[in-house]
Design an enzyme around this catalytic site. Structure first.
Site, mmCIF file in Angstrom:
data_model
loop_
_atom_site.group_PDB
_atom_site.id
_atom_site.type_symbol
_atom_site.label_atom_id
_atom_site.label_comp_id
_atom_site.label_asym_id
_atom_site.label_seq_id
_atom_site.Cartn_x
_atom_site.Cartn_y
_atom_site.Cartn_z
ATOM 1 N N ASP A 82 14.414 7.968 18.697
ATOM 2 C CA ASP A 82 15.479 8.759 19.330
ATOM 3 C C ASP A 82 15.058 10.188 19.129
ATOM 4 O O ASP A 82 15.104 10.632 17.980
ATOM 5 C CB ASP A 82 16.612 8.381 18.515
ATOM 6 C CG ASP A 82 17.959 9.177 19.088
ATOM 7 O OD1 ASP A 82 17.696 10.309 19.818
ATOM 8 O OD2 ASP A 82 19.029 8.807 18.707
ATOM 9 N N TRP A 107 12.582 7.607 9.639
ATOM 10 C CA TRP A 107 13.215 6.438 9.916
ATOM 11 C C TRP A 107 12.053 5.391 10.349
ATOM 12 O O TRP A 107 11.045 5.488 11.046
ATOM 13 C CB TRP A 107 13.988 6.723 11.335
ATOM 14 C CG TRP A 107 14.426 5.593 11.937
ATOM 15 C CD1 TRP A 107 13.845 5.045 13.237
ATOM 16 C CD2 TRP A 107 15.341 4.636 11.690
ATOM 17 N NE1 TRP A 107 14.345 4.024 13.642
ATOM 18 C CE2 TRP A 107 15.448 3.355 12.860
ATOM 19 C CE3 TRP A 107 16.335 4.547 10.741
ATOM 20 C CZ2 TRP A 107 16.021 2.416 12.831
ATOM 21 C CZ3 TRP A 107 17.379 3.394 10.973
ATOM 22 C CH2 TRP A 107 17.286 2.360 11.763
ATOM 23 N N ASP A 126 9.581 12.986 12.278
ATOM 24 C CA ASP A 126 10.046 14.214 13.234
ATOM 25 C C ASP A 126 8.943 15.077 13.063
ATOM 26 O O ASP A 126 8.479 15.030 11.802
ATOM 27 C CB ASP A 126 11.416 14.562 13.071
ATOM 28 C CG ASP A 126 12.632 13.543 13.495
ATOM 29 O OD1 ASP A 126 11.986 12.834 14.517
ATOM 30 O OD2 ASP A 126 13.517 13.825 13.050
ATOM 31 N N TRP A 159 15.209 14.441 10.914
ATOM 32 C CA TRP A 159 14.464 14.118 9.613
ATOM 33 C C TRP A 159 13.694 15.311 9.139
ATOM 34 O O TRP A 159 12.992 15.166 8.104
ATOM 35 C CB TRP A 159 13.592 12.782 9.886
ATOM 36 C CG TRP A 159 14.172 11.729 10.303
ATOM 37 C CD1 TRP A 159 14.150 11.115 11.386
ATOM 38 C CD2 TRP A 159 15.018 10.806 9.495
ATOM 39 N NE1 TRP A 159 15.146 10.122 11.357
ATOM 40 C CE2 TRP A 159 15.483 9.824 10.029
ATOM 41 C CE3 TRP A 159 15.355 10.823 8.007
ATOM 42 C CZ2 TRP A 159 16.251 8.781 9.537
ATOM 43 C CZ3 TRP A 159 16.283 9.945 7.443
ATOM 44 C CH2 TRP A 159 16.642 8.846 8.280
ATOM 45 N N TYR A 168 13.764 20.852 14.502
ATOM 46 C CA TYR A 168 13.203 19.635 15.409
ATOM 47 C C TYR A 168 12.717 20.027 16.276
ATOM 48 O O TYR A 168 12.849 20.707 17.189
ATOM 49 C CB TYR A 168 14.442 18.777 15.318
ATOM 50 C CG TYR A 168 13.979 17.554 16.218
ATOM 51 C CD1 TYR A 168 13.134 16.535 15.638
ATOM 52 C CD2 TYR A 168 14.073 17.352 17.579
ATOM 53 C CE1 TYR A 168 12.612 15.436 16.259
ATOM 54 C CE2 TYR A 168 13.640 16.397 18.292
ATOM 55 C CZ TYR A 168 12.851 15.493 17.733
ATOM 56 O OH TYR A 168 12.314 14.392 18.591
HETATM 57 N N1 ABN Z 1 15.085 12.064 14.711
HETATM 58 C C1 ABN Z 1 15.102 12.724 15.990
HETATM 59 C C2 ABN Z 1 16.550 13.699 15.992
HETATM 60 C C3 ABN Z 1 16.268 14.828 15.764
HETATM 61 C C4 ABN Z 1 17.513 15.615 15.885
HETATM 62 C C5 ABN Z 1 18.601 15.127 15.916
HETATM 63 C C6 ABN Z 1 18.700 13.788 16.548
HETATM 64 C C7 ABN Z 1 17.703 12.718 16.239
#
Ligand code: ABN
Length: 181
Positions: A82, A107, A126, A159, A168
């Site tokens: 995701d 994850w 991430d 993450w 992120y």
């Molecule tokens: N793990 C990816 C992610 C980052 C920020 C918000 C949702 C999902």
């Protein structure tokens, strides 16, 4: 007189033999034609018969280009990814783009490799410390994922939260090993 009878029998023998030969040749040819006709009719009927054209589940899954294309969200290792693909953000399938760093927590999903039919643990780390790239491919796949109230099974999480720089950037898919090893 006996010579005449002998000659008569010889003529009868030869006539009978010639007739038998002709019959044998004709019968042989006919049966060949009959068999060839059956084979032709069978071949023509083939497309009308119902049969399985799928080549089996494995061949079908392995045959799809998307399942083997790491830049595609349908790539088998991205089954629970995701986020944005790092391979389309200046990084690769397994490494963060320059200027970003891998998250300290991740994850972990279980994905089936259609090429060998085995299940693998895949770590979705991430990459943190840079803004997302607008042109990056963004995927929303959630195999094995559960809603947010099951925190440990939920993948819609940044993450980067455990890193000093929590911004992120993108996500990598790293095979950890066989799921049942
Ligand atoms: N793990 C990816 C992610 C980052 C920020 C918000 C949702 C999902």
């Amino acid at each position: 007189m006996s010579k005449l009878i002998d000659r008569l029998f010889t003529v009868i023998d030869k006539t009978a033999e010639a007739g038998a030969r002709k019959a044998a040749v004709k019968t042989g040819r006919r049966s060949f034609l009959a068999r060839a006709g059956m084979a032709l009719a069978g071949t023509m009927a083939m497309p009308l018969l119902p049969f399985d054209r799928s080549l089996g589940g494995l061949a079908m899954a392995a045959g799809t280009d998307a399942a083997n294309d790491e830049y595609n969200c349908e790539y088998w290792r991205h089954c629970a990814l995701d986020g944005s693909l790092c391979s389309t953000s200046g990084g690769t399938l397994t490494s963060c783009p320059p200027g970003s760093e891998a998250s300290k927590v991740a994850w972990v999903g279980t994905c089936r490799n259609p090429n060998d039919g085995k299940d693998y643990l895949v770590s979705y780390n991430d990459c943190c410390g840079k803004p997302t790239v607008a042109t990056a491919t963004t995927c929303f796949r959630s195999e094995g994922e559960r809603p947010g109230y099951r925190m440990g099974l939920h993948n819609d999480i940044n993450w980067c939260m455990a890193n000093a720089n929590k911004g992120y950037h993108c996500t990598v898919s790293v095979v950890v090993g066989l799921a049942d090893a």
